[in-house]
Enzyme design. Structure first.
Site, PDB file in Angstrom:
ATOM      1  N   ASP A  64       1.009  -1.351  -0.372  1.00 22.50           N
ATOM      2  CA  ASP A  64       0.440  -0.382  -0.375  1.00 22.50           C
ATOM      3  C   ASP A  64       0.735   1.023  -0.075  1.00 22.50           C
ATOM      4  O   ASP A  64       1.049   1.432   1.475  1.00 22.50           O
ATOM      5  CB  ASP A  64      -0.780   0.095   1.698  1.00 22.50           C
ATOM      6  CG  ASP A  64      -1.838   0.917   1.479  1.00 22.50           C
ATOM      7  OD1 ASP A  64      -1.869   1.839   0.640  1.00 22.50           O
ATOM      8  OD2 ASP A  64      -2.508   1.313   2.482  1.00 22.50           O
ATOM      9  N   TYR A 156      -9.690  14.812  -5.163  1.00 22.51           N
ATOM     10  CA  TYR A 156      -8.768  14.633  -5.957  1.00 22.51           C
ATOM     11  C   TYR A 156      -7.735  15.905  -6.617  1.00 22.51           C
ATOM     12  O   TYR A 156      -6.501  14.932  -7.166  1.00 22.51           O
ATOM     13  CB  TYR A 156      -8.981  14.474  -7.307  1.00 22.51           C
ATOM     14  CG  TYR A 156      -8.702  13.354  -8.213  1.00 22.51           C
ATOM     15  CD1 TYR A 156      -8.045  11.959  -7.992  1.00 22.51           C
ATOM     16  CD2 TYR A 156      -8.567  14.039  -9.502  1.00 22.51           C
ATOM     17  CE1 TYR A 156      -7.160  11.412  -8.550  1.00 22.51           C
ATOM     18  CE2 TYR A 156      -8.240  13.706 -10.843  1.00 22.51           C
ATOM     19  CZ  TYR A 156      -7.483  11.686 -10.328  1.00 22.51           C
ATOM     20  OH  TYR A 156      -6.957  11.057 -11.015  1.00 22.51           O
TER      21      TYR A 156
HETATM   22  P1  NAP Z   1      -7.206   2.645 -12.349  1.00 21.49           P
HETATM   23  O1  NAP Z   1      -7.235   1.899 -13.293  1.00 21.49           O
HETATM   24  O2  NAP Z   1      -8.181   2.825 -11.118  1.00 21.49           O
HETATM   25  O3  NAP Z   1      -6.122   2.281 -11.325  1.00 21.49           O
HETATM   26  C1  NAP Z   1      -4.878   3.014 -10.420  1.00 21.49           C
HETATM   27  C2  NAP Z   1      -4.115   1.528  -9.934  1.00 21.49           C
HETATM   28  O4  NAP Z   1      -3.972   1.770  -8.240  1.00 21.49           O
HETATM   29  C3  NAP Z   1      -4.599   0.376  -9.684  1.00 21.49           C
HETATM   30  O5  NAP Z   1      -4.326  -0.721 -10.162  1.00 21.49           O
HETATM   31  C4  NAP Z   1      -5.464   0.286  -7.955  1.00 21.49           C
HETATM   32  O6  NAP Z   1      -5.132  -0.850  -7.125  1.00 21.49           O
HETATM   33  C5  NAP Z   1      -3.856   0.828  -7.207  1.00 21.49           C
HETATM   34  N1  NAP Z   1      -4.066   1.592  -6.117  1.00 21.49           N
HETATM   35  C6  NAP Z   1      -5.386   1.777  -5.154  1.00 21.49           C
HETATM   36  N2  NAP Z   1      -4.357   2.505  -4.403  1.00 21.49           N
HETATM   37  C7  NAP Z   1      -3.500   1.675  -4.546  1.00 21.49           C
HETATM   38  C8  NAP Z   1      -2.550   1.758  -3.134  1.00 21.49           C
HETATM   39  N3  NAP Z   1      -2.758   2.278  -1.987  1.00 21.49           N
HETATM   40  N4  NAP Z   1      -1.616   1.583  -3.282  1.00 21.49           N
HETATM   41  C9  NAP Z   1      -0.817   0.565  -4.623  1.00 21.49           C
HETATM   42  N5  NAP Z   1      -1.717   0.937  -5.154  1.00 21.49           N
HETATM   43  C10 NAP Z   1      -2.864   1.383  -5.656  1.00 21.49           C
HETATM   44  O7  NAP Z   1      -6.561   3.642 -12.398  1.00 21.49           O
HETATM   45  P2  NAP Z   1      -5.986   5.045 -13.421  1.00 21.49           P
HETATM   46  O8  NAP Z   1      -7.078   5.852 -14.483  1.00 21.49           O
HETATM   47  O9  NAP Z   1      -5.200   3.841 -13.994  1.00 21.49           O
HETATM   48  O10 NAP Z   1      -5.319   6.183 -12.857  1.00 21.49           O
HETATM   49  C11 NAP Z   1      -4.050   5.631 -13.172  1.00 21.49           C
HETATM   50  C12 NAP Z   1      -3.344   7.363 -12.529  1.00 21.49           C
HETATM   51  O11 NAP Z   1      -3.870   8.251 -13.263  1.00 21.49           O
HETATM   52  C13 NAP Z   1      -3.764   7.684 -11.035  1.00 21.49           C
HETATM   53  O12 NAP Z   1      -2.622   8.213 -10.516  1.00 21.49           O
HETATM   54  C14 NAP Z   1      -5.024   8.954 -11.303  1.00 21.49           C
HETATM   55  O13 NAP Z   1      -4.883   9.711 -10.706  1.00 21.49           O
HETATM   56  C15 NAP Z   1      -4.308   9.292 -13.064  1.00 21.49           C
HETATM   57  N6  NAP Z   1      -5.142   9.388 -13.873  1.00 21.49           N
HETATM   58  C16 NAP Z   1      -5.799   9.277 -14.367  1.00 21.49           C
HETATM   59  C17 NAP Z   1      -6.944   9.832 -15.053  1.00 21.49           C
HETATM   60  C18 NAP Z   1      -7.736   9.084 -16.093  1.00 21.49           C
HETATM   61  O14 NAP Z   1      -8.388   9.828 -17.058  1.00 21.49           O
HETATM   62  N7  NAP Z   1      -7.894   7.497 -16.279  1.00 21.49           N
HETATM   63  C19 NAP Z   1      -7.135  11.042 -15.647  1.00 21.49           C
HETATM   64  C20 NAP Z   1      -5.814  12.076 -14.875  1.00 21.49           C
HETATM   65  C21 NAP Z   1      -4.828  11.112 -13.866  1.00 21.49           C
HETATM   66  P3  NAP Z   1      -7.261  -1.488  -7.178  1.00 21.49           P
HETATM   67  O15 NAP Z   1      -7.154  -1.726  -8.942  1.00 21.49           O
HETATM   68  O16 NAP Z   1      -6.393  -2.936  -6.360  1.00 21.49           O
HETATM   69  O17 NAP Z   1      -7.392  -0.907  -6.423  1.00 21.49           O
END
Ligand code: NAP
Length: 249
Positions: A64, A156
């Protein structure tokens, strides 16, 4: 871009953007340690298999990233296995959307801990190794929301704005040792995090994107690989938007 003999670690890489970043770094030659929380262990192992199929070394460490004890174990495990860390990608993140009037302290703390404190903990844990080796790349995933704000995402947006301030500060602290520190600000990327939006919300979002399409995890991964490469050696303290032009409108 060639990252042969480089060792990278990508947090939150069991799925979504983190998974794609891990695979892209391996494709351009890096050995990649992947991380996620315990419940994602199975998906994490499948990422390791894909990286090994590219003939790169890989290792899965569940931890974590909002816990300092977990982060220290994560970094020491990777150093123990690969001997060094050249590239840290602070990617793990969550959302707990709520209008301010209804937002609980727990929703605030969870997002700040996982999206911002994690970058402090992970960067602090790797930086002494990078300072010793006099090289390194720190790349954190922020968001356009950290620059322009978004109703219902005060927690966020604050965390992501914090990532930008953190990035610019640490870039100034470690630049003299050839360590670069940058952030990427994705816009609207198709992942589990954004799939809750309904069709109307999606159409509304598209109107705000000059390139008129959603981004993919691959779009973000390409930018990470560039910032991790030798070609980006003179770029630090920078926030690179990967958003189809969204932040500019
Ligand atoms: P996602 O699909 O929800 O993936 C996030 C990953 O982080 C998941 O595998 C999650 O695990 C893991 N995670 C959550 N809590 C954690 C912890 N405490 N320790 C270790 N791992 C943890 O999100 P994503 O869209 O790929 O986003 C990745 C990054 O890009 C994030 O920082 C997000 O804020 C940023 N971002 C995303 C977008 C977008 O449009 N998608 C836009 C701007 C920025 P679980 O699956 O088990 O929860």
């Amino acid at each position: 871009m060639d990252l042969t003999d480089k060792v990278a670690i990508v947090t939150g890489s069991a799925r979504g953007i983190g998974r794609e970043i891990a695979l892209k770094l391996a494709e351009v030659g890096a050995d990649v340690a992947v991380n996620d929380i315990e419940v994602a262990a199975e998906s994490l192992e499948s990422v390791v298999k894909e990286i090994k199929a590219l003939n790169r070394r890989s290792l899965a460490v569940t931890a974590d990233v909002s816990s300092s004890a977990d982060v220290n174990r994560l970094i020491e495990t990777v150093i123990g296995e690969f001997g060094k860390i050249d590239i840290l990608v602070n990617n793990a993140g969550v959302t707990r959307d709520q209008l301010l009037m209804k937002m609980t302290e727990e929703e605030w703390d969870t997002v700040l801990d996982i999206d911002l404190k994690s970058a402090f903990l992970c960067t602090k844990a790797v930086i002494r190794h990078m300072l010793k080796q006099r090289s390194g790349r720190i790349i954190s995933i922020a968001s356009v929301v950290g620059m322009v704000g978004n109703a219902g995402q005060a927690n966020y947006a604050s965390a992501k704005a914090g990532i930008i301030g953190f990035t610019r500060s640490i870039a100034k602290e470690v630049g003299s040792r050839s360590i670069t520190v940058n952030a990427i600000a994705p816009g609207y990327i198709q992942t589990k995090m954004t799939e809750q939006l309904n069709d109307d919300q999606r159409q509304e979002m598209l109107k705000r994107i000059p390139l008129n399409s959603l981004g993919t995890p691959r779009d973000v991964a390409e930018a990470v690989a560039f910032l991790a490469s030798e070609e980006a050696r003179y770029i630090t303290g920078h926030v690179l938007n990967v958003d189809g032009g969204m932040a500019g409108v």
